[in-house]
Design a protein around this motif. Structure first.
Motif, short mmCIF file in Angstrom:
data_model
loop_
_atom_site.label_atom_id
_atom_site.label_comp_id
_atom_site.label_asym_id
_atom_site.label_seq_id
_atom_site.Cartn_x
_atom_site.Cartn_y
_atom_site.Cartn_z
N LEU A 106 -37.27 -27.67 -38.46
CA LEU A 106 -37.35 -26.49 -39.33
C LEU A 106 -37.22 -26.85 -40.80
O LEU A 106 -36.85 -26.00 -41.62
CB LEU A 106 -36.25 -25.48 -38.95
N TRP A 114 -39.34 -27.16 -42.98
CA TRP A 114 -40.24 -26.39 -43.86
C TRP A 114 -39.56 -25.14 -44.40
O TRP A 114 -39.98 -24.59 -45.42
CB TRP A 114 -41.49 -25.98 -43.08
N PHE A 115 -38.49 -24.69 -43.72
CA PHE A 115 -37.74 -23.52 -44.18
C PHE A 115 -36.63 -24.00 -45.11
O PHE A 115 -35.92 -24.96 -44.80
CB PHE A 115 -37.15 -22.77 -42.98
N PHE A 116 -36.48 -23.31 -46.26
CA PHE A 116 -35.61 -23.84 -47.31
C PHE A 116 -34.16 -24.05 -46.85
O PHE A 116 -33.49 -24.96 -47.31
CB PHE A 116 -35.66 -22.93 -48.54
N SER A 125 -34.05 -27.51 -45.23
CA SER A 125 -34.73 -28.60 -45.91
C SER A 125 -33.73 -29.67 -46.31
O SER A 125 -32.51 -29.51 -46.14
CB SER A 125 -35.45 -28.06 -47.15
N SER A 180 -30.07 -25.13 -49.54
CA SER A 180 -30.17 -25.73 -48.21
C SER A 180 -28.78 -25.82 -47.60
O SER A 180 -27.78 -26.03 -48.31
CB SER A 180 -30.78 -27.13 -48.31
#
Length: 324
Positions: A160, A162-164, A167, A268
């Motif tokens: 995951l 790609w999700f901030f 990250s 994050s």
């Protein structure tokens, strides 16, 4: 036939004046008690604002948007709360997301599924978590829990990323000092509060509601869903907000886990950094000059206001649920 004199004692004469005086005294004492709490909160806020204002006026950076927090030079203060707010909010919200479902589940188990002889000792065991010192939670989280969470963090980052929120952060996952680890530890710390409040509210569900659902042929889960959960919704919200207030202000455990001085900024869960409370605690030994000290007091004022707003909103939401 002559009537015999009554042997019953005469009722004492009413003394309306005495009753009214007692009512006035009691009302005055109750009003004074309530006013004392309000006055204390107002005085704390006023003290923080007065001590922080000179430092805010001398600040050479934007207080709300800057990620810099440098107070070493009293003539050139540069401090902002952006990263402190980010770390505080992320760790507290993560703790709430983890603790609320577990706490509600434990409360439902203790009130409607657990055998009676087992419910009391199990409830006492959960409540005992609140007695564990914060420093113990911090050491446990950093030395024991963090290495075991590393595979979970790596998996979330790989799948995951790609999700901030998942990250790459500013610290190594293998280091253990991440917001994710702090959030899990905070979830364990606020679990007793949420469980205790939810359990008490679920126990107050009217027996007539439960029996009515059972008379209609509802299963245990259907009875819980139709009667217990709607009745205890406001209590669950109130308990969750109490837990959130504890998470927002937690200091030592978060300081031990997020002991890195690296700045946050990525939003994050794998960032490091400081919360409001841990930042103030880490620099407490340096409070010797008014202006640098005022910078940390300003951060404390924001934390005070944030906690106050959260609890006020929770009161409004839970009150609306009850009245609705």
């Amino acid at each position: 036939m002559s009537s015999e004199p009554s042997t019953e004692p005469a009722s004492p004469k009413a003394r309306p004046g005495h009753s009214q005086r007692a009512e006035v005294i009691f009302r005055s004492l109750a009003t004074a008690a309530g006013a004392t709490v309000v006055a204390a909160i107002a005085l704390i806020a006023l003290f923080l604002l007065i001590r922080a204002w000179p430092s805010i006026m001398a600040n050479e950076a934007n207080f709300f948007t800057s990620s810099e927090f440098s107070t070493s030079n009293a003539d050139h203060l540069r401090f902002g709360i952006r990263d402190l707010l980010m770390v505080t909010v992320l760790s507290s919200i993560l703790a709430l997301v983890i603790a609320v479902p577990i706490g509600v589940g434990i409360a439902l188990f203790l009130t409607h599924y657990s055998p009676k002889p087992m419910a009391r000792p199990f409830a006492m065991l959960v409540d005992l978590l609140a007695a564990v010192p914060s420093i113990v939670f911090g050491l446990w989280g950093f030395l024991v829990l963090a290495p075991r969470l590393e595979p979970v963090e790596t998996f979330l980052n790989d799948k995951l990323g790609w999700f901030f929120l998942f990250s790459d952060g500013n610290v190594s996952i293998s280091g253990g000092g991440t917001i994710f680890t702090a959030g899990v530890v905070l979830a364990v710390m606020i679990l007793p509060i949420i469980t205790s409040v939810s359990r008490e509210v679920f126990n107050l569900t009217p027996l007539s509601h439960i029996e009515a659902a059972q008379a209609l042929g509802a299963t245990k889960w259907e009875m819980v869903r139709m009667t217990v959960l709607p009745y205890g919704r406001s209590g669950v919200i109130a308990g969750s907000m109490l837990g959130l207030g504890r998470a927002l202000g937690e200091t030592i455990a978060v300081l031990v886990i997020l002991r890195t001085s690296a700045q946050a900024g990525h939003w994050s869960l794998f960032d490091g950094g400081y919360t409001f409370a841990s930042k103030i605690a880490a620099a407490a030994s340096e409070f010797s000059q008014p202006l640098p000290t005022g910078a940390y007091i300003a951060a404390g004022f924001v934390l005070f206001a944030l906690t106050f707003i959260v609890n006020a909103l929770a009161r409004l939401v839970s009150g609306g649920r009850v009245n609705g």
